[in-house]
Design a protein around this motif. Structure first.
Motif, PDB file in Angstrom:
ATOM      1  N   PRO A   1      64.923  43.082  91.415  1.00  0.00           N
ATOM      2  CA  PRO A   1      64.170  42.118  92.291  1.00  0.00           C
ATOM      3  C   PRO A   1      62.453  41.658  91.695  1.00  0.00           C
ATOM      4  N   LEU A   2      61.873  42.685  90.641  1.00  0.00           N
ATOM      5  CA  LEU A   2      61.485  42.062  90.482  1.00  0.00           C
ATOM      6  C   LEU A   2      61.020  41.376  88.675  1.00  0.00           C
ATOM      7  N   GLY A   3      62.162  41.484  88.160  1.00  0.00           N
ATOM      8  CA  GLY A   3      62.148  41.125  86.057  1.00  0.00           C
ATOM      9  C   GLY A   3      62.883  39.578  86.954  1.00  0.00           C
ATOM     10  N   ARG A   4      63.317  39.561  87.992  1.00  0.00           N
ATOM     11  CA  ARG A   4      64.219  38.436  87.835  1.00  0.00           C
ATOM     12  C   ARG A   4      63.955  37.280  88.862  1.00  0.00           C
ATOM     13  N   ASN A   5      63.590  35.895  88.717  1.00  0.00           N
ATOM     14  CA  ASN A   5      63.376  34.676  89.455  1.00  0.00           C
ATOM     15  C   ASN A   5      64.434  34.382  89.834  1.00  0.00           C
ATOM     16  N   PRO A   6      64.780  34.398  90.804  1.00  0.00           N
ATOM     17  CA  PRO A   6      66.330  33.537  91.217  1.00  0.00           C
ATOM     18  C   PRO A   6      65.869  31.088  91.194  1.00  0.00           C
ATOM     19  N   ALA A   7      64.473  31.729  90.975  1.00  0.00           N
ATOM     20  CA  ALA A   7      64.415  29.957  91.429  1.00  0.00           C
ATOM     21  C   ALA A   7      64.706  29.400  90.266  1.00  0.00           C
ATOM     22  N   LYS A   8      64.343  30.379  88.975  1.00  0.00           N
ATOM     23  CA  LYS A   8      63.753  30.081  87.819  1.00  0.00           C
ATOM     24  C   LYS A   8      64.893  31.012  87.050  1.00  0.00           C
ATOM     25  N   PRO A   9      66.473  31.280  86.580  1.00  0.00           N
ATOM     26  CA  PRO A   9      66.636  32.375  86.265  1.00  0.00           C
ATOM     27  C   PRO A   9      67.128  32.591  84.525  1.00  0.00           C
ATOM     28  N   SER A  10      66.963  33.661  84.313  1.00  0.00           N
ATOM     29  CA  SER A  10      67.055  33.405  82.559  1.00  0.00           C
ATOM     30  C   SER A  10      68.799  33.130  82.482  1.00  0.00           C
ATOM     31  N   PRO A  11      69.259  32.634  80.906  1.00  0.00           N
ATOM     32  CA  PRO A  11      70.448  32.862  80.865  1.00  0.00           C
ATOM     33  C   PRO A  11      71.131  33.814  81.220  1.00  0.00           C
ATOM     34  N   GLY A  12      70.709  34.881  81.213  1.00  0.00           N
ATOM     35  CA  GLY A  12      71.484  36.224  81.038  1.00  0.00           C
ATOM     36  C   GLY A  12      72.006  35.941  82.624  1.00  0.00           C
ATOM     37  N   HIS A  13      70.338  35.965  83.755  1.00  0.00           N
ATOM     38  CA  HIS A  13      70.874  35.737  84.707  1.00  0.00           C
ATOM     39  C   HIS A  13      71.842  35.129  85.250  1.00  0.00           C
ATOM     40  N   ARG A  14      71.242  33.569  85.071  1.00  0.00           N
ATOM     41  CA  ARG A  14      72.044  32.426  85.391  1.00  0.00           C
ATOM     42  C   ARG A  14      73.728  32.633  85.133  1.00  0.00           C
ATOM     43  N   LYS A  15      74.270  33.367  84.254  1.00  0.00           N
ATOM     44  CA  LYS A  15      75.317  33.620  83.766  1.00  0.00           C
ATOM     45  C   LYS A  15      75.826  35.055  84.694  1.00  0.00           C
ATOM     46  N   LEU A  16      75.336  35.483  85.172  1.00  0.00           N
ATOM     47  CA  LEU A  16      75.810  36.329  85.942  1.00  0.00           C
ATOM     48  C   LEU A  16      76.171  36.256  87.176  1.00  0.00           C
ATOM     49  N   SER A  17      75.134  35.089  88.095  1.00  0.00           N
ATOM     50  CA  SER A  17      75.258  34.328  89.358  1.00  0.00           C
ATOM     51  C   SER A  17      76.643  33.694  89.156  1.00  0.00           C
ATOM     52  N   ALA A  18      76.398  32.554  88.345  1.00  0.00           N
ATOM     53  CA  ALA A  18      77.693  31.812  87.750  1.00  0.00           C
ATOM     54  C   ALA A  18      79.242  32.872  87.739  1.00  0.00           C
ATOM     55  N   THR A  19      79.451  33.892  87.620  1.00  0.00           N
ATOM     56  CA  THR A  19      80.132  34.406  87.524  1.00  0.00           C
ATOM     57  C   THR A  19      79.807  35.454  89.339  1.00  0.00           C
ATOM     58  N   ASN A  20      79.439  35.537  89.984  1.00  0.00           N
ATOM     59  CA  ASN A  20      79.093  35.795  91.246  1.00  0.00           C
ATOM     60  C   ASN A  20      79.851  34.910  91.844  1.00  0.00           C
ATOM     61  N   VAL A  21      79.752  33.168  91.684  1.00  0.00           N
ATOM     62  CA  VAL A  21      80.371  32.339  92.768  1.00  0.00           C
ATOM     63  C   VAL A  21      81.902  33.206  92.808  1.00  0.00           C
ATOM     64  N   ALA A  22      82.322  32.673  90.988  1.00  0.00           N
ATOM     65  CA  ALA A  22      83.744  32.904  91.021  1.00  0.00           C
ATOM     66  C   ALA A  22      84.423  33.875  91.273  1.00  0.00           C
ATOM     67  N   ARG A  23      83.530  34.773  91.527  1.00  0.00           N
ATOM     68  CA  ARG A  23      84.795  35.943  91.964  1.00  0.00           C
ATOM     69  C   ARG A  23      84.047  36.098  93.198  1.00  0.00           C
ATOM     70  N   VAL A  24      83.146  35.574  94.357  1.00  0.00           N
ATOM     71  CA  VAL A  24      83.302  35.232  95.786  1.00  0.00           C
ATOM     72  C   VAL A  24      84.351  34.390  95.513  1.00  0.00           C
ATOM     73  N   ALA A  25      85.292  33.584  94.911  1.00  0.00           N
ATOM     74  CA  ALA A  25      85.632  32.518  95.691  1.00  0.00           C
ATOM     75  C   ALA A  25      87.262  33.131  95.311  1.00  0.00           C
ATOM     76  N   GLN A  26      87.311  34.002  94.501  1.00  0.00           N
ATOM     77  CA  GLN A  26      88.087  35.181  94.744  1.00  0.00           C
ATOM     78  C   GLN A  26      88.760  36.410  94.876  1.00  0.00           C
ATOM     79  N   ALA A  27      87.624  36.235  96.197  1.00  0.00           N
ATOM     80  CA  ALA A  27      87.708  37.938  96.528  1.00  0.00           C
ATOM     81  C   ALA A  27      88.884  37.740  97.916  1.00  0.00           C
ATOM     82  N   GLY A  28      88.903  36.998  98.355  1.00  0.00           N
ATOM     83  CA  GLY A  28      89.621  37.266  99.735  1.00  0.00           C
ATOM     84  C   GLY A  28      89.367  38.126 101.043  1.00  0.00           C
ATOM     85  N   PRO A  29      90.184  39.126 101.526  1.00  0.00           N
ATOM     86  CA  PRO A  29      89.266  39.306 102.877  1.00  0.00           C
ATOM     87  C   PRO A  29      88.610  40.540 103.175  1.00  0.00           C
TER      88      PRO A  29
END
Length: 229
Positions: free
Chosen positions: A193-221
């Protein structure tokens, strides 16, 4: 207070102190089932006269997008386990026995126990204490209340605690209006939380968040114990 003068007196005093230590988290958890709690990290910052921003919001005022993103990112079996994911923990013990560095098997309940009762930093002692405390929390609190507490005490930046403060600080909006992408960026910032900026994510952070969005869509119940409760 008069100190005991015999071994039996010291034994009684030790037993009393031990009982107090065991009973305190149980009592506090019962209180926290009704009263908004604060974290030990908040207390530590206040003790140092440091700024703390925490705006408690009930779960219905926090976007379901954030609930889904956090469960998917941090603890996909949150609705299934009893506070401790024994299966994941066993895997990490096996990894440790093979001489490799364990990646951790901390559930949201264990993280909540740490936030409410323990300290930051990597320690086998702290990790060992998390286990019984997580079982206590899970035995007393509903999954929905657990998530509500977690999302209101989690650290999301220097002095920023809870979803509402994080949403306002990073996106200038209330937590109830977070989009899927914003929620994913907040969820994937939790490990650092002290190293990642949600408003201005680094490329790595941006990739993690995109993966999270995809996983949520496929997560089921996997969110049913919180969002359908």
């Amino acid at each position: 207070m008069r100190l005991p003068s015999s071994k039996s007196g010291w034994a009684k005093l030790s037993a009393f102190v031990l009982a107090l230590i065991v009973a305190a988290p149980i009592f506090l958890t019962i209180v926290y089932s009704i009263v908004p709690p604060i974290s030990t990290l908040m207390v530590g910052r206040w003790a140092q006269l440091l700024w703390v921003d925490r705006q408690w919001e009930p779960l219905e005022n926090i976007s379901p997008n954030l609930v889904e993103a956090v469960i998917t990112s941090e603890d996909a079996r949150f609705c299934e386990h009893d506070g401790v994911d024994w299966r994941a923990l066993q895997k990490q013990v096996e990894v440790l026995s093979e001489g490799e560095a364990p990646r951790g098997a901390s559930t949201l309940t264990m993280q909540t126990a740490k936030n409410l009762f323990l300290w930051n930093g990597r320690s086998y002692v702290r990790k060992g204490l998390e286990l019984p405390l997580a079982l206590v929390l899970d035995g007393i609190l509903t999954k929905r209340r657990m998530m509500e507490i977690y999302l209101n005490v989690a650290e999301w930046g220097e002095g920023i605690f809870g979803a509402e403060a994080a949403a306002q600080a990073w996106f200038g909006k209330p937590a109830k209006d977070l989009t899927r992408t914003e929620a994913a960026r907040l969820a994937t910032a939790l490990p650092d939380p002290l190293g990642r900026n949600p408003a201005k994510p680094s490329p790595g952070h941006r990739k993690l968040s995109a993966t999270n969005v995809a996983r949520v869509a496929q997560a089921g119940p996997i969110f049913s114990c919180v969002l359908d409760g």
